[in-house]
Design a protein around this motif. Structure first.
Motif, PDB file in Angstrom:
ATOM      1  N   TYR A  97      32.008  80.828 -27.210  1.00  6.43           N
ATOM      2  CA  TYR A  97      31.841  79.623 -28.013  1.00  6.43           C
ATOM      3  C   TYR A  97      32.638  78.467 -27.414  1.00  6.43           C
ATOM      4  O   TYR A  97      32.154  77.328 -27.340  1.00  6.43           O
ATOM      5  CB  TYR A  97      32.303  79.877 -29.449  1.00  6.43           C
ATOM      6  CG  TYR A  97      32.022  78.738 -30.393  1.00  6.43           C
ATOM      7  CD1 TYR A  97      30.771  78.581 -30.969  1.00  6.43           C
ATOM      8  CD2 TYR A  97      33.023  77.808 -30.710  1.00  6.43           C
ATOM      9  CE1 TYR A  97      30.502  77.525 -31.834  1.00  6.43           C
ATOM     10  CE2 TYR A  97      32.769  76.754 -31.576  1.00  6.43           C
ATOM     11  CZ  TYR A  97      31.498  76.620 -32.134  1.00  6.43           C
ATOM     12  OH  TYR A  97      31.241  75.575 -32.983  1.00  6.43           O
ATOM     13  N   ASP A  98      33.858  78.771 -26.964  1.00  3.45           N
ATOM     14  CA  ASP A  98      34.674  77.734 -26.331  1.00  3.45           C
ATOM     15  C   ASP A  98      33.972  77.168 -25.092  1.00  3.45           C
ATOM     16  O   ASP A  98      33.959  75.951 -24.878  1.00  3.45           O
ATOM     17  CB  ASP A  98      36.035  78.305 -25.920  1.00  3.45           C
ATOM     18  CG  ASP A  98      36.876  78.713 -27.117  1.00  3.45           C
ATOM     19  OD1 ASP A  98      36.539  78.288 -28.235  1.00  3.45           O
ATOM     20  OD2 ASP A  98      37.869  79.442 -26.923  1.00  3.45           O
ATOM     21  N   VAL A  99      33.390  78.046 -24.295  1.00  7.65           N
ATOM     22  CA  VAL A  99      32.690  77.608 -23.083  1.00  7.65           C
ATOM     23  C   VAL A  99      31.485  76.749 -23.443  1.00  7.65           C
ATOM     24  O   VAL A  99      31.217  75.718 -22.808  1.00  7.65           O
ATOM     25  CB  VAL A  99      32.256  78.829 -22.242  1.00  7.65           C
ATOM     26  CG1 VAL A  99      31.377  78.401 -21.069  1.00  7.65           C
ATOM     27  CG2 VAL A  99      33.479  79.591 -21.729  1.00  7.65           C
ATOM     28  N   LEU A 100      30.751  77.154 -24.476  1.00  4.90           N
ATOM     29  CA  LEU A 100      29.572  76.401 -24.892  1.00  4.90           C
ATOM     30  C   LEU A 100      29.939  74.990 -25.341  1.00  4.90           C
ATOM     31  O   LEU A 100      29.334  74.003 -24.900  1.00  4.90           O
ATOM     32  CB  LEU A 100      28.848  77.140 -26.034  1.00  4.90           C
ATOM     33  CG  LEU A 100      28.003  78.352 -25.643  1.00  4.90           C
ATOM     34  CD1 LEU A 100      27.485  79.054 -26.897  1.00  4.90           C
ATOM     35  CD2 LEU A 100      26.833  77.931 -24.767  1.00  4.90           C
ATOM     36  N   ILE A 101      30.939  74.886 -26.218  1.00  6.37           N
ATOM     37  CA  ILE A 101      31.334  73.566 -26.720  1.00  6.37           C
ATOM     38  C   ILE A 101      31.849  72.695 -25.586  1.00  6.37           C
ATOM     39  O   ILE A 101      31.536  71.494 -25.505  1.00  6.37           O
ATOM     40  CB  ILE A 101      32.399  73.694 -27.833  1.00  6.37           C
ATOM     41  CG1 ILE A 101      31.821  74.470 -29.027  1.00  6.37           C
ATOM     42  CG2 ILE A 101      32.871  72.320 -28.283  1.00  6.37           C
ATOM     43  CD1 ILE A 101      30.610  73.824 -29.665  1.00  6.37           C
TER      44      ILE A 101
ATOM     45  N   ILE B  12      30.906  68.055 -21.789  1.00  9.01           N
ATOM     46  CA  ILE B  12      30.761  67.535 -20.422  1.00  9.01           C
ATOM     47  C   ILE B  12      29.364  66.963 -20.230  1.00  9.01           C
ATOM     48  O   ILE B  12      29.186  65.879 -19.650  1.00  9.01           O
ATOM     49  CB  ILE B  12      31.038  68.650 -19.393  1.00  9.01           C
ATOM     50  CG1 ILE B  12      32.521  69.043 -19.452  1.00  9.01           C
ATOM     51  CG2 ILE B  12      30.660  68.207 -17.980  1.00  9.01           C
ATOM     52  CD1 ILE B  12      32.864  70.293 -18.666  1.00  9.01           C
ATOM     53  N   LEU B  13      28.360  67.667 -20.730  1.00 12.02           N
ATOM     54  CA  LEU B  13      26.987  67.169 -20.632  1.00 12.02           C
ATOM     55  C   LEU B  13      26.805  65.878 -21.425  1.00 12.02           C
ATOM     56  O   LEU B  13      26.095  64.966 -20.996  1.00 12.02           O
ATOM     57  CB  LEU B  13      26.005  68.231 -21.127  1.00 12.02           C
ATOM     58  CG  LEU B  13      25.764  69.399 -20.169  1.00 12.02           C
ATOM     59  CD1 LEU B  13      24.988  70.515 -20.862  1.00 12.02           C
ATOM     60  CD2 LEU B  13      25.017  68.936 -18.929  1.00 12.02           C
ATOM     61  N   ALA B  14      27.449  65.783 -22.581  1.00 10.59           N
ATOM     62  CA  ALA B  14      27.350  64.556 -23.390  1.00 10.59           C
ATOM     63  C   ALA B  14      27.909  63.362 -22.617  1.00 10.59           C
ATOM     64  O   ALA B  14      27.337  62.261 -22.650  1.00 10.59           O
ATOM     65  CB  ALA B  14      28.100  64.731 -24.705  1.00 10.59           C
ATOM     66  N   LEU B  15      29.011  63.581 -21.908  1.00  8.98           N
ATOM     67  CA  LEU B  15      29.589  62.511 -21.091  1.00  8.98           C
ATOM     68  C   LEU B  15      28.645  62.127 -19.958  1.00  8.98           C
ATOM     69  O   LEU B  15      28.435  60.934 -19.678  1.00  8.98           O
ATOM     70  CB  LEU B  15      30.943  62.955 -20.534  1.00  8.98           C
ATOM     71  CG  LEU B  15      31.660  61.940 -19.629  1.00  8.98           C
ATOM     72  CD1 LEU B  15      31.958  60.656 -20.399  1.00  8.98           C
ATOM     73  CD2 LEU B  15      32.950  62.547 -19.066  1.00  8.98           C
ATOM     74  N   LEU B  16      28.046  63.126 -19.304  1.00  8.01           N
ATOM     75  CA  LEU B  16      27.097  62.849 -18.221  1.00  8.01           C
ATOM     76  C   LEU B  16      25.863  62.109 -18.743  1.00  8.01           C
ATOM     77  O   LEU B  16      25.333  61.215 -18.074  1.00  8.01           O
ATOM     78  CB  LEU B  16      26.671  64.160 -17.549  1.00  8.01           C
ATOM     79  CG  LEU B  16      27.745  64.885 -16.728  1.00  8.01           C
ATOM     80  CD1 LEU B  16      27.224  66.237 -16.238  1.00  8.01           C
ATOM     81  CD2 LEU B  16      28.178  64.030 -15.544  1.00  8.01           C
TER      82      LEU B  16
END
Length: 445
Positions: free
Chosen positions: A107-111, A116-120
């Protein structure tokens, strides 16, 4: 969340998905107005097409800058919305990050990946906005994008900016409340926040109750924004988010440049070539059959895949920027062909809605009222537009069907083409000289 919040959230979901379902039904209805065509052959090649082009974005990255940025937006937006499932469950049952206890480190990895994707996505969207509105790339300032199409492209960019910002602010408020000494309300440590950890300090010095209120505002606006965006797609060029997959699956697998022959014409030619056929025999007539129509003058004459193409068009302009006719100043824009087809199809659909499921003739057609013969005859049929399209749309197939109507139904070909066809009929060659002179060239040394 209180029970009232849960009920309001359920109503919001029902309304949002209800309107979306109605829009999907209208699209399916409108696409099915087209002529039937078989696209169920060679399923292996079709699945491969869809995987490489729609999912793998293989044609998009031919222009690396736009392609890579688009992948950021596409992958980011799709993957981030995986969290939508958790938001829906939390909203309906009043839980908080319900998957965290079950997934642990995963879950930590997913969030973290979502952030990171949201920033990209934010970086890519801002870059797209600059390319459209500051740099003003040529393919984004063509006349066919004037009015709503230009505004629509910017609306989508603003939507994505707001949604990604709300996502990160929601996580930042969540992280702040998770770290309150001794705990606060139902917020417990869950997830990893590599981006929003740098935003969370803005809440320092703010009371926990206010931060919680802000978290709920961000949460509600985020989910409401997603539902609004989802329903706006029906009116937007961004339907390709959903339709790129079926469009690439049902794309024409024949070699580019291979055109379909009309069955009725093929039958006549075969009879002409048959030495045993009686040239004076009358063809059998089916009195119940609708009168044959050659080519297409309106959207109902096109096949359903061409209508699906129209809905799938991204208006990216790659087709128009690669069109040799357009580059030399002709009026033809393959992008406009697709946009006009979609606009006429939408108009026909509204006509059907207004007349209880029946289309009432409105004295308009796709040909002439939307697309002019001048545009159609400017096409060189080179297939550049088809080759460039990142989602396998074929403006050329629509152009050729409408040309066929002009020639075979209205005898309205340009003078130069009429002269060529007359010469072929009379002389067996496109040039104006007698058949006896056809081989004179071999005597010229």
């Amino acid at each position: 969340m209180s029970y009232l919040d849960n009920i309001l959230f359920a109503v919001l979901l029902i309304v949002g998905f209800g309107f979306f379902t109605l829009s999907v039904k209208k699209i399916i209805r409108n696409v099915n107005l087209g002529v039937d065509v078989n696209r169920k052959d060679n399923s292996k090649a079709r699945w491969k097409n869809m995987a490489l082009i729609a999912l793998g974005q293989s044609k998009m990255v031919r222009r690396p800058v736009a392609g890579i940025l688009h992948i950021f937006v596409y992958v980011g937006f799709i993957i981030i919305n995986i969290e939508l499932l958790e938001i829906i469950i939390d909203g309906l049952f009043g839980t908080h990050r319900i998957f965290a206890p079950y997934l642990g480190v995963v879950y930590d990895v997913l969030i973290a990946s979502f952030e990171i994707l949201a920033l990209l996505v934010l970086i890519a969207v801002v870059t797209f906005w600059i390319r459209r509105n500051v740099i003003r790339l040529k393919r984004f300032i063509n006349p066919d994008l004037n009015g709503f199409p230009k505004s629509d492209a910017n609306y989508i960019l603003y939507f994505e900016m707001v949604l990604m910002t709300l996502f990160l602010l929601m996580n930042a408020a969540d992280l702040h409340l998770q770290n309150v000494p001794g705990g606060f309300s139902h917020f417990y440590k869950a997830g990893s926040f590599p981006v929003s950890q740098f935003i969370a300090p803005i809440f320092n010095g703010v009371s926990n109750e206010v931060v919680m209120l802000l978290f709920e505002v961000f949460w509600w606006l985020h989910i409401a924004g997603i539902l609004v965006f989802m329903n706006y797609l029906y009116f937007s060029k961004h339907l390709h988010i959903l339709l790129a997959f079926p469009n690439t699956y049902f794309a024409n697998l024949n070699p580019e440049g291979q055109f379909d022959n009309l069955a009725s014409v093929t039958k006549e030619v075969k009879l002409m070539m048959d030495p045993n056929a009686d040239p004076f025999a009358a063809a059998p007539v089916d009195e119940n059959a609708a009168p044959a129509k050659f080519g297409a003058s309106d959207v109902q004459d096109l096949n359903w895949v061409q209508l699906l193409n129209a809905y799938t068009c991204t208006e990216c302009g790659r087709c128009t920027s690669s069109c040799p006719a357009n580059q030399t100043g002709k009026k033809l824009s393959p992008r406009k062909i697709m946009m006009d087809t979609r606009d006429r199809l939408q108009e026909v659909g509204k006509n059907i809605d207004a007349n209880k499921g029946v289309f009432v003739p409105d004295n308009k057609t796709l040909l002439n009222d939307y697309i002019t013969p001048e545009e159609l005859w400017a096409c060189t049929s080179c297939n550049a537009c088809v080759e460039e399209c990142p989602v396998n749309i074929s403006p050329l197939s629509i152009i050729m069907d409408m040309r066929r109507y002009l020639v075979m139904e209205q005898s309205a070909a340009p003078m130069s083409l009429n002269a060529m066809m007359t010469n072929i009929e009379n002389n067996g060659a496109p040039w104006q000289y007698s058949q006896q002179d056809r081989l004179n060239w071999k005597n010229e040394n």
